[in-house]
Write an enzyme that holds these catalytic residues in place. Structure first.
Site, PDB file in Angstrom:
ATOM      1  N   PRO A 179      62.905  19.986  40.104  1.00 29.02           N
ATOM      2  CA  PRO A 179      63.278  21.326  40.745  1.00 29.02           C
ATOM      3  C   PRO A 179      62.733  22.603  41.106  1.00 29.02           C
ATOM      4  O   PRO A 179      61.369  23.032  40.296  1.00 29.02           O
ATOM      5  CB  PRO A 179      64.634  21.875  40.072  1.00 29.02           C
ATOM      6  CG  PRO A 179      64.769  21.011  38.405  1.00 29.02           C
ATOM      7  CD  PRO A 179      63.615  20.290  39.100  1.00 29.02           C
ATOM      8  N   ASN A 180      62.552  23.851  42.012  1.00 34.02           N
ATOM      9  CA  ASN A 180      61.531  24.204  41.925  1.00 34.02           C
ATOM     10  C   ASN A 180      60.440  24.445  42.516  1.00 34.02           C
ATOM     11  O   ASN A 180      59.382  24.913  42.496  1.00 34.02           O
ATOM     12  CB  ASN A 180      62.080  25.661  40.743  1.00 34.02           C
ATOM     13  CG  ASN A 180      63.549  25.769  40.880  1.00 34.02           C
ATOM     14  OD1 ASN A 180      63.621  26.564  41.576  1.00 34.02           O
ATOM     15  ND2 ASN A 180      63.463  25.526  39.596  1.00 34.02           N
ATOM     16  N   ARG A 182      55.430  30.942  43.478  1.00 37.02           N
ATOM     17  CA  ARG A 182      56.801  31.136  42.747  1.00 37.02           C
ATOM     18  C   ARG A 182      55.919  31.537  41.434  1.00 37.02           C
ATOM     19  O   ARG A 182      54.825  31.124  40.528  1.00 37.02           O
ATOM     20  CB  ARG A 182      57.481  29.664  42.427  1.00 37.02           C
ATOM     21  CG  ARG A 182      58.583  29.615  41.068  1.00 37.02           C
ATOM     22  CD  ARG A 182      58.852  27.952  40.772  1.00 37.02           C
ATOM     23  NE  ARG A 182      59.548  28.173  39.907  1.00 37.02           N
ATOM     24  CZ  ARG A 182      59.148  27.686  38.886  1.00 37.02           C
ATOM     25  NH1 ARG A 182      58.775  26.372  39.139  1.00 37.02           N
ATOM     26  NH2 ARG A 182      60.279  27.463  37.696  1.00 37.02           N
ATOM     27  N   TYR A 216      52.117  29.580  37.477  1.00 32.99           N
ATOM     28  CA  TYR A 216      52.141  28.584  38.579  1.00 32.99           C
ATOM     29  C   TYR A 216      50.585  28.571  39.371  1.00 32.99           C
ATOM     30  O   TYR A 216      50.958  27.501  39.566  1.00 32.99           O
ATOM     31  CB  TYR A 216      53.463  27.841  38.829  1.00 32.99           C
ATOM     32  CG  TYR A 216      54.449  27.817  37.683  1.00 32.99           C
ATOM     33  CD1 TYR A 216      54.078  27.042  37.281  1.00 32.99           C
ATOM     34  CD2 TYR A 216      55.276  28.499  37.597  1.00 32.99           C
ATOM     35  CE1 TYR A 216      55.590  26.931  36.203  1.00 32.99           C
ATOM     36  CE2 TYR A 216      56.818  28.711  37.076  1.00 32.99           C
ATOM     37  CZ  TYR A 216      56.515  28.052  36.487  1.00 32.99           C
ATOM     38  OH  TYR A 216      57.636  27.597  35.624  1.00 32.99           O
ATOM     39  N   ASN A 235      55.948  15.761  36.538  1.00 32.51           N
ATOM     40  CA  ASN A 235      56.459  17.202  36.744  1.00 32.51           C
ATOM     41  C   ASN A 235      58.426  17.190  36.798  1.00 32.51           C
ATOM     42  O   ASN A 235      58.874  17.522  38.282  1.00 32.51           O
ATOM     43  CB  ASN A 235      55.814  18.538  37.178  1.00 32.51           C
ATOM     44  CG  ASN A 235      56.430  19.764  36.685  1.00 32.51           C
ATOM     45  OD1 ASN A 235      57.121  19.773  35.705  1.00 32.51           O
ATOM     46  ND2 ASN A 235      55.519  20.722  37.032  1.00 32.51           N
ATOM     47  N   ALA A 288      62.617  22.638  34.865  1.00 33.38           N
ATOM     48  CA  ALA A 288      63.220  22.484  33.787  1.00 33.38           C
ATOM     49  C   ALA A 288      64.390  21.646  33.871  1.00 33.38           C
ATOM     50  O   ALA A 288      65.171  21.014  32.092  1.00 33.38           O
ATOM     51  CB  ALA A 288      64.127  23.206  34.280  1.00 33.38           C
ATOM     52  N   GLU A 322      54.185  12.905  31.456  1.00 33.11           N
ATOM     53  CA  GLU A 322      55.061  14.417  31.795  1.00 33.11           C
ATOM     54  C   GLU A 322      54.041  15.005  31.846  1.00 33.11           C
ATOM     55  O   GLU A 322      52.896  14.888  30.850  1.00 33.11           O
ATOM     56  CB  GLU A 322      56.018  14.612  30.452  1.00 33.11           C
ATOM     57  CG  GLU A 322      56.489  15.938  30.541  1.00 33.11           C
ATOM     58  CD  GLU A 322      57.102  15.839  29.713  1.00 33.11           C
ATOM     59  OE1 GLU A 322      57.548  15.240  28.957  1.00 33.11           O
ATOM     60  OE2 GLU A 322      57.910  17.104  29.320  1.00 33.11           O
ATOM     61  N   HIS A 361      53.624  19.206  32.524  1.00 31.74           N
ATOM     62  CA  HIS A 361      53.782  20.425  32.893  1.00 31.74           C
ATOM     63  C   HIS A 361      52.894  21.697  32.842  1.00 31.74           C
ATOM     64  O   HIS A 361      51.322  21.592  32.436  1.00 31.74           O
ATOM     65  CB  HIS A 361      54.677  21.316  31.888  1.00 31.74           C
ATOM     66  CG  HIS A 361      56.129  20.690  31.085  1.00 31.74           C
ATOM     67  ND1 HIS A 361      57.090  20.772  31.721  1.00 31.74           N
ATOM     68  CD2 HIS A 361      55.813  19.699  30.424  1.00 31.74           C
ATOM     69  CE1 HIS A 361      57.505  20.297  31.133  1.00 31.74           C
ATOM     70  NE2 HIS A 361      57.740  19.542  30.288  1.00 31.74           N
ATOM     71  N   ARG A 388      55.979  29.396  25.679  1.00 32.23           N
ATOM     72  CA  ARG A 388      56.913  30.334  26.158  1.00 32.23           C
ATOM     73  C   ARG A 388      58.027  30.606  25.512  1.00 32.23           C
ATOM     74  O   ARG A 388      57.988  30.304  24.758  1.00 32.23           O
ATOM     75  CB  ARG A 388      57.153  29.628  27.499  1.00 32.23           C
ATOM     76  CG  ARG A 388      55.498  30.432  28.484  1.00 32.23           C
ATOM     77  CD  ARG A 388      55.620  29.180  29.741  1.00 32.23           C
ATOM     78  NE  ARG A 388      56.441  30.006  31.003  1.00 32.23           N
ATOM     79  CZ  ARG A 388      57.160  29.103  31.835  1.00 32.23           C
ATOM     80  NH1 ARG A 388      56.838  28.126  32.672  1.00 32.23           N
ATOM     81  NH2 ARG A 388      58.076  30.370  32.668  1.00 32.23           N
TER      82      ARG A 388
END
Ligand code: DQA
Length: 145
Positions: free
Chosen positions: A9-10, A17, A22, A74, A77, A98, A100, A107
């Site tokens: 998502p996103n 964004r 990012y 990725n 969330a 995975e 990110h 964070r």
């Protein structure tokens, strides 16, 4: 198709964004770059993005039988929330990396835990969108060996 690149998502908003976190590359840039890297090594790469948990789960179910040899994901969330995506990876029995873009560990605390990391082959975090290519380098080495 050898490698399945999944973005959650996103991530369709990459490039616009929160660029300070990012970066400025779009999702299409990332997908093209990973696909070109795979093709240069003789591997085909399919790119899939969804904002929906169920769609990602169903894509992983299809990966059980469609010849997928490795997944780069990725999860966005969903990494921090989704036991269902974890279960789908375990059901699919396909190895995965995975990724990110940001260093989730520096964070907010809720980003420090991922439901996927302990069942992933490896995890990239904090290398920007280059992390996808670093994961792909590993996948190429692994599938070639
Ligand atoms: C992310 C990190 C997640 O915490 C966040 O929810 C994202 C992107 C990353 O690529 O850094 O959507 O997965």
């Amino acid at each position: 198709m050898d490698v399945l690149l999944i973005n959650g998502p996103n991530l369709n908003l990459l490039g616009t964004r929160e660029p300070a976190i990012y970066g400025s590359k779009t999702l299409a840039d990332v997908e093209r770059s990973v696909q070109a890297q795979g093709e240069a090594a003789g591997l085909s790469v399919e790119a899939f993005q969804s904002n929906y948990e169920g769609a990602i789960i169903e894509r992983l179910h299809a990966a059980r039988t469609d010849g997928t040899r490795f997944v780069i994901v990725n999860p966005g969330a969903f990494a921090h929330t989704s036991i269902a995506i974890r279960d789908a990876f375990q059901a699919a029995e396909v190895p995965f990396c995975e990724v990110h873009i940001s260093n989730v560990h520096k964070r907010e605390p809720f980003r420090h835990h991922s439901y996927l990391s302990d069942i992933a082959v490896g995890v990239m975090a904090g290398y920007g969108t280059l992390g996808y290519n670093l994961a792909m380098t590993f996948v190429i080495e692994t599938l070639a060996g």
